[in-house]
Design a protein around this motif. Structure first.
Motif, mmCIF file in Angstrom:
data_model
loop_
_atom_site.group_PDB
_atom_site.id
_atom_site.type_symbol
_atom_site.label_atom_id
_atom_site.label_comp_id
_atom_site.label_asym_id
_atom_site.label_seq_id
_atom_site.Cartn_x
_atom_site.Cartn_y
_atom_site.Cartn_z
ATOM 1 N N ALA A 275 54.428 -20.976 38.808
ATOM 2 C CA ALA A 275 53.488 -21.791 38.034
ATOM 3 C C ALA A 275 52.079 -21.220 38.133
ATOM 4 N N ASP A 278 51.935 -18.121 35.968
ATOM 5 C CA ASP A 278 51.913 -18.455 34.541
ATOM 6 C C ASP A 278 50.534 -18.935 34.110
ATOM 7 N N GLU A 279 49.860 -19.688 34.969
ATOM 8 C CA GLU A 279 48.519 -20.147 34.600
ATOM 9 C C GLU A 279 47.534 -18.988 34.586
ATOM 10 N N ARG A 282 48.212 -17.268 31.357
ATOM 11 C CA ARG A 282 47.745 -18.041 30.207
ATOM 12 C C ARG A 282 46.243 -17.919 30.034
ATOM 13 N N HIS A 336 52.447 -26.000 34.383
ATOM 14 C CA HIS A 336 53.636 -25.180 34.134
ATOM 15 C C HIS A 336 54.855 -25.645 34.928
ATOM 16 N N PRO A 340 57.273 -26.836 28.544
ATOM 17 C CA PRO A 340 56.067 -26.778 27.706
ATOM 18 C C PRO A 340 56.096 -27.839 26.625
ATOM 19 N N PHE A 346 52.201 -20.622 24.665
ATOM 20 C CA PHE A 346 52.145 -19.749 25.835
ATOM 21 C C PHE A 346 52.667 -18.386 25.418
#
Length: 408
Positions: A275, A278-279, A282, A336, A340, A346
């Protein structure tokens, strides 16, 4: 007759504005115009710029767009190059893509993570009691990881030279002038080396199942092996993106420094590491836009696109679009942990179908390496001295201004 639903910029050409504004170019104009798309010219060629989840969904419909002719020649030469999987369409693209996806098996992802841990620990043994610039350290580490993961012995293949070549391809792709020309020369040197790797693999016996072995022995849907020049391009297309993950690793450390409350809540469990990564992917700048040429006509937001039309999808702006993310500019890995809310919101490495579309086939490897590096950073207990942590959004791709100085 073509409709006129999307506004057209009044400027004759937007090339200089794009180079000057970088990642903010598309979103800044969309915000001003109150739209998620507009028409302009870049390099004197008509282009439609789009952003947002709906645009991403339209852009990544399989078979709708081609990557051929959608990227400036200088960028193509340093990144994908001619004959690579991203420049193919139809059956040839799907078959070549399966080769890359087959290398993303869980076992090979675990192997990449273990190699990163080993190389990181070997390098970091010399970091104690001194200050390092992380941006300078990650390239050599990841070059060794990339070579080992592909089945190439770093000790016999001048990893410093390979690092110089692969780093130049990444850092100079969007530049013009002497820096770009030097990177092109380094790219040619890397291609000579890569062709020799393919020749040796085909005449010898590389470790079976390694990426080098799989690329060297791959046969297309016609049953014919890839020309050595094309196989060498694809080998570089495995090595270079691994080194490029260094940007995300530095950004992960940057996020830990800038968001200490989120760092305090981060634990070395896979779901939390993923997570967090992924952030980072992003929110931080990596690819600003992706281009496509229309193959099949379609309509989007009332605008009709015809075959041959050139489109640019704003990846950076789409990842921050308010229709996909609440408080889109805020760093919050917890967003995340669930499914989503909106598809197409994303797209740090593209969107759409992983199996048959043009989404980056190495995204799983990027995420795995970023998770492992985040765990290593967390374990190191580093601190950062006062420094300039700004990230210039006009450089493509950027580093933090200070390179991120750390003490371990």
């Amino acid at each position: 007759m073509r409709d006129r639903s999307l506004p057209r910029l009044v400027s004759v050409d937007s090339t200089l504005s794009f180079l000057r504004e970088g990642y903010d170019f598309v979103s800044r104009r969309c915000d001003r115009l109150g739209t998620d798309g507009f028409r302009t010219r870049i390099m004197l060629r008509p282009v439609t710029c789009l952003r947002g989840p709906a645009a991403a969904r339209a852009f990544y419909v399989p078979g709708r767009l081609s990557r051929r002719g959608a990227m400036p020649g200088g960028v193509l030469a340093l990144l994908q190059d001619k004959g690579s999987v991203q420049t193919l369409d139809g059956v040839a693209h799907r078959c070549r893509r399966l080769l890359f996806l087959s290398l993303m098996a869980d076992e090979r992802l675990r192997m990449a993570r273990q190699m990163l841990r080993e190389e990181w620990q070997a390098a970091s043994s010399g970091w104690r009691a001194r200050e390092i610039v992380l941006a300078d350290e990650v390239g050599p580490i990841l070059t060794r990881v990339a070579l080992r993961w592909c089945g190439i012995d770093p000790a016999e293949n001048a990893p410093q030279r390979r690092c110089e070549e692969l780093t130049a391809m990444i850092s100079c792709a969007a530049r013009i002038g002497p820096g770009h020309l030097r990177a092109r020369a380094l790219r040619r040197r890397a291609e000579v080396w890569a062709r020799e790797q393919i020749r040796a693999a085909r005449s010898g016996a590389p470790d079976p199942g390694t990426p080098l072995d799989r690329v060297a022995r791959y046969r297309g849907p016609d049953g014919i092996a890839l020309p050595r020049e094309v196989a060498s391009v694809e080998l570089l297309n495995l090595l270079r993106p691994i080194v490029a993950v260094g940007r995300y690793i530095v950004f992960s450390a940057h996020a830990m420094v800038n968001h200490p409350e989120a760092r305090a809540a981060l634990v070395s469990e896979e779901v939390g590491l993923r997570a967090w990564g992924d952030e980072v992917r992003r929110l931080y700048p990596f690819f600003p836009v992706i281009g496509g040429r229309v193959i099949e006509p379609f309509s989007h937001e009332g605008h009709r696109f015809a075959p041959g039309d050139w489109l640019l999808l704003d990846l950076y702006g789409s990842n921050r679009h308010p229709s996909a993310w609440s408080e889109a500019g805020r760093f919050d890995p917890r967003r995340h942990l669930g499914a989503p809310a909106t598809t197409g919101g994303f797209v740090p490495q593209g969107g759409g179908s992983m199996r048959i579309g043009h989404r980056c086939p190495g995204e799983a490897l990027t995420a795995a390496l970023l998770s492992e590096a985040t765990a290593l950073l967390l374990e190191s207990g580093f601190d950062a001295p006062p420094q300039d942590l700004s990230i210039p959004r006009t450089a493509i791709p950027p580093w933090p201004a200070s390179g991120l100085r750390l003490r371990l």
